[in-house]
Scaffold this motif. Sequence first.
Motif, short mmCIF file in Angstrom:
data_model
loop_
_atom_site.label_atom_id
_atom_site.label_comp_id
_atom_site.label_asym_id
_atom_site.label_seq_id
_atom_site.Cartn_x
_atom_site.Cartn_y
_atom_site.Cartn_z
N LYS A 103 -13.78 6.12 -3.01
CA LYS A 103 -13.05 5.13 -2.22
C LYS A 103 -11.62 5.55 -1.90
O LYS A 103 -10.95 4.96 -1.05
N ASP A 136 -4.35 3.65 5.24
CA ASP A 136 -4.65 3.22 6.59
C ASP A 136 -5.15 1.78 6.51
O ASP A 136 -6.20 1.51 5.93
N ARG A 137 -4.40 0.87 7.11
CA ARG A 137 -4.71 -0.55 6.96
C ARG A 137 -6.10 -0.92 7.48
O ARG A 137 -6.68 -1.91 7.09
N SER A 138 -6.62 -0.08 8.41
CA SER A 138 -7.92 -0.42 9.00
C SER A 138 -9.08 0.08 8.12
O SER A 138 -10.23 -0.24 8.37
N ASP A 139 -8.77 0.87 7.10
CA ASP A 139 -9.81 1.39 6.21
C ASP A 139 -10.36 0.24 5.35
O ASP A 139 -9.59 -0.56 4.83
N GLN A 140 -11.69 0.17 5.21
CA GLN A 140 -12.25 -0.96 4.42
C GLN A 140 -11.83 -0.89 2.95
O GLN A 140 -11.86 -1.89 2.24
N ASN A 141 -11.47 0.30 2.49
CA ASN A 141 -11.04 0.43 1.10
C ASN A 141 -9.53 0.24 0.91
O ASN A 141 -9.00 0.46 -0.19
N ALA A 142 -8.84 -0.14 1.98
CA ALA A 142 -7.38 -0.23 1.92
C ALA A 142 -6.86 -1.07 0.73
O ALA A 142 -5.97 -0.63 0.01
N ASN A 178 -8.22 -1.71 -2.20
CA ASN A 178 -8.42 -0.95 -3.43
C ASN A 178 -7.42 0.20 -3.54
O ASN A 178 -6.85 0.44 -4.60
N GLN A 179 -7.24 0.91 -2.42
CA GLN A 179 -6.33 2.06 -2.44
C GLN A 179 -4.92 1.62 -2.79
O GLN A 179 -4.24 2.24 -3.60
N ARG A 194 -9.88 8.99 1.57
CA ARG A 194 -9.04 9.05 2.77
C ARG A 194 -7.57 8.96 2.44
O ARG A 194 -6.73 9.59 3.08
#
Length: 575
Positions: A329, A253-259, A261-262, A332
């Motif tokens: 992290k 999910d691009r809006s996730d702050q961990n995007a 890293n993911q 999600r």
Amino acid sequence: MALFNFQDEEALGSVASVDTTNIVIDVENIEKLVKLQVNHLAVLQSSKPGQHLIGLITQVTRKKLDGYNEAEGEQESDFELNLCRIALIGTLLDRDGEKENIFRRTLESVPEINANCFSLEGEHLTNFMRIISNTAAEGQSLTLGKYTLDDHAIAYLNGNKFFQRHAFIGGSTGSGKSWTTARIIEQMANLKTSNAIVFDLHGEYSPLKGEGIQHYKVAGPGDVEAKKTLDDGVLYLPYWLLSYEALVSMFVDRSDQNAPNQAMIMAREINNAKRNYLEAGGQQDILDNFTVDSPVPFDLSELLDNLNAINIEMVPGSRVPKQGEFFGKLARMIARLENKLSDRRLGFLFQGGDDVLEFNWLEKLSTGVLGSTSENGRGGIKIINFSEVPSDILPLIVSLVARVAFSVQQWTPSTLRHPVALMCDEAHLYIPQRSMADAADDISIDIFERIAKEGRKYGISLVVISQRPSEVNKTMLSQCSNFISMRLTNSDDQNVIKKLLPDSLGGFSDILPTLDTGEALVVGDASLLPSRIRIDQPNNKPDSGTVDFWDEWQDDVPADRLTIAIDNWRKQSIQ
Ligand SMILES: Nc1ncnc2c1ncn2[C@@H]1O[C@H](COP(=O)(O)OP(=O)(O)O)[C@@H](O)[C@H]1O
Ligand SMILES: [Mg+2]
């Protein structure tokens, strides 16, 4: 024998002004003026002997001017201005070397002031249209139908030019796009080794039959359950064929702050999983060069296990173990991945079974969807039904097939290449404008734009079909050089087509809203003249799904329909 032998007294009038390709004729003969129609053809005397210029009538004016008669000192009102404006579109040469009566789309000369102008009608018109038709026809020709101007003349298109530089078929819903497409497909299917993929989003083209035509359906939940395979005409498009970008757009999910890293971990772990697959299979030569985007299968459960391990990893601390760098992290992303894996509608991606993990599976898929009749034994025109693909990932999946086609063409040595066409129905759904695009759309747009720009070199052609030209990606449209435009009622859509027509024909597009069903304005490389064509009906008609509400409401209702619908909805498949 020369086609035109006009007598001066037959003239409509003479040239009053010349402005590059636009000519104004002063019409002396009122009887002729009232018979003139916009979009009909006219012939002009050329300054060169043995040549005539051909033009399209774009405007006819008859105006009474109020003039002031000075001698009589009174208003005079019988002064008329009778004009006809013509856009020049080509030259007819009486002879060119050995050949007689040759039409060229270039202007080999311009008319002189006072040159005579004749209206092209009756026998002259029939003969002229025949010439146009035959010039375009060589070998097994592509025919769409008959000219509206002369319904005895068959409208041929140049099949090479039609596919060489991409084509666009546009028109409001119900204007006849699918029938026109079916008509083209039927003729392609008659060629020995024709090769095309038809993106059929609603299963509309299922009635099309013939030796050269085969049908595939992207596996729906019912097909997965019944364990149907490629041999049953059921297509799996496994996750490992998706590009890294496409996988990220699905799972991160691009809006996730961990995007970030993911995405990074995802790349690393997919790379590892692909390496493990290749090592297990002893594919040393591929191991040396593969990338995260290489078409190499990998084990998804292994990937998931590793992601889970990273997500809960503890590392040695100064006194007690502490949480690893990515602890928590990835949660999600993992949840999204698990969700998709269990989504019955996505069975074609994730539930293909062991078959799709076999090393040579890609070759089987390619033979099926990119082989011509002689290679797959089932037909060179492959109609792929995407009706059970969920709409949010439709752009990813359609473009996945396009990417496979493009890559295969690109990696074929040029001497072995065999051309293929991609027929993209409802293109606005997966090749939209950039401005409206989200991540999944962007990936699809990238692939199709690349094919539009570079496809020609690799023998891959696009036929873009849409009811909303204004919503289709502009770069795509600007790469098309053939337009079959059917009735268009929306003014935004009309404007898009108008802008794509040569300037001198701007006015021709005014007929777009008034075209009849099954009638088209055809412009471009493949036809010698911009023409209005009545398209012939295909032998097998696409299923346009038109519902006769009024009639149906007078019939009996099918038994148990609601119970069955609810049951299907819950089970996510139509029984
Ligand atoms: N060439 C044609 N000649 C006669 N009728 C046609 C022709 N093309 C389409 N039609 C009629 O119009 C209907 C809609 O055509 P279709 O091709 O499904 O439209 P679109 O794909 O543009 O929505 C068809 O069911 C048919 O009745
Ligand atoms: Mg249609």
